[in-house]
Design an enzyme around this catalytic site. Structure first.
Site, PDB file in Angstrom:
ATOM      1  N   GLU A  64       0.840  -1.439  -0.082  1.00  0.00           N
ATOM      2  CA  GLU A  64      -0.345  -0.363  -0.542  1.00  0.00           C
ATOM      3  C   GLU A  64       1.209   1.260  -0.070  1.00  0.00           C
ATOM      4  OE1 GLU A  64      -3.189  -0.524   3.620  1.00  0.00           O
ATOM      5  OE2 GLU A  64      -3.618  -2.510   2.362  1.00  0.00           O
ATOM      6  N   GLU A  71      -5.011  -8.243  -0.837  1.00  0.00           N
ATOM      7  CA  GLU A  71      -6.001  -7.971   0.447  1.00  0.00           C
ATOM      8  C   GLU A  71      -7.404  -7.654   0.225  1.00  0.00           C
ATOM      9  OE1 GLU A  71      -4.407  -5.412   3.681  1.00  0.00           O
ATOM     10  OE2 GLU A  71      -2.659  -5.892   3.141  1.00  0.00           O
TER      11      GLU A  71
END
Length: 362
Positions: free
Chosen positions: A172, A279
């Site tokens: 991320e 995710e």
């Protein structure tokens, strides 16, 4: 010749262990037929329990563990790192010996300043530039990597072989919430951090049981944007994406989730990489048909080839922070349908396929 095409599917580590190569090839085959279901911290703890032997909330619901278990290196720089490493080693070895797969995230606590792994505007300062070569904390970073290498080379299967793992560092990175995020380091600094980390572990510390996974969040709309901080094909084995926002957290926009996963999947196919939905999830799973009407629909979208999809953890204490069903949860009937679909792969499915081509006991 078909052999030519197959030969191009290679790990970035030419000295990868036999089992790591076998896992890489098995993941390639699986993503043509389905997708492995993964759950973060599945066997470490769950709703109302922690540390029970051979337990997961998923197994309590459907009789088998998730096909892939997510773990984290966060505790390697915590208060009791040796205890944490020992406990994690058992999780990894047990999962492998049962026939499952391990994927590792790294919520890396800031090694040279306050704020933990999150960026906090009031106290955080740029860190990446200090960790890379010529940075004032570079030697300290190498010591942390030394600890990771020692641990990775200690994880062994029943026959003494090294356990293969998917390593997904600095995830991320396109967001601003972690200290390695896009606003807190330049493109070149991030690429340098990735390349140094990979080369140091592989070439200096002889870690040859990692499959390297690159996974931004969902802030891209084009391949060009996706690849902005990509270190290059020679440094990556798997490409992925994290996306909670489009899967029900902020909105239900499955078409956008599919569009972005297709960018990832298409790049993987063209460049002989694995792809994954690294995710996702819906906290508390209030939507009782989320598993089949949202998750499975995305997984089965035309043109996608995904090795695995991972949902986040089930906190042992929180009443709301969980992403997989537990006994009695209202989404269990739908999850059972998700489990029974031949497209989804759980641990028992992987064990039957002997994905590491381990020698069977006589």
């Amino acid at each position: 010749m078909s052999a030519k095409g197959n030969s191009q599917w290679k790990l970035m580590d030419k000295n990868a262990t036999r089992e790591t190569k076998k896992l890489f090839k098995s993941l390639k085959k699986i993503q043509k037929r389905g997708t492995i279901f993964a759950h973060q911290h599945a066997t470490e703890y769950g709703r109302g329990w922690m540390g029970d032997e051979d337990r997961s909330d998923v197994k309590s619901v459907v009789g088998t563990h998730p096909g892939m278990i997510g773990v984290d290196f966060s505790g390697f720089t915590g208060r009791n790192p040796e205890e944490y490493k020992s406990r994690l080693k058992k999780v990894v070895e047990d999962t492998y010996n049962r026939g499952g797969v391990i994927t590792i995230a790294w919520h890396f606590y800031n090694p040279v300043g306050p704020g933990g792994f999150y960026w906090q505007d009031s106290i955080s300062t740029p860190v990446v530039r200090r960790l890379i070569p010529n940075g004032d904390a570079h030697e300290q970073y190498k010591e942390i990597l030394d600890g990771i290498a020692e641990w990775a080379n200690s994880c062994r299967g029943k026959n003494g072989e090294l356990v293969p793992m998917i390593f997904r560092p600095y995830h991320e990175f396109d967001g601003d919430w972690f200290w390695w995020g896009a606003s807190h380091c330049t493109v070149d600094e991030f690429k340098t951090l990735w390349k140094f980390t990979a080369s140091y572990l592989r070439d200096t510390k002889n870690v040859h049981n990692f499959i390297w996974a690159f996974s931004p969040d969902n802030k891209f709309n084009t391949q060009e944007e996706y690849l902005e901080r990509y270190p290059g094909n020679e440094w990556v084995d798997m490409v992925g994406m994290d996306n909670y926002a489009d899967m029900g957290r902020d909105r239900y926009d499955l078409d956008t989730a599919i569009k972005k996963l297709r960018i990832v999947s298409d790049y993987a196919k063209k460049n002989k990489k694995l792809a994954a939905f690294t995710e996702t999830g819906l906290e508390s799973i209030p939507n009782t048909t989320w598993w089949t009407e949202s998750m499975l629909k995305v997984m089965k979208a035309d043109g996608l080839r995904l090795s695995y999809v991972l949902v986040w953890r089930n906190d042992s204490r929180s009443k709301t922070h969980y992403y997989a069903p537990h006994p009695g949860h209202k989404s269990v009937p739908d999850f059972e349908k998700f489990f029974e679909d031949k497209f989804t792969w759980f641990e028992d499915d992987l064990a039957k396929k002997n994905i590491y081509k381990k020698r069977r006991a006589k």
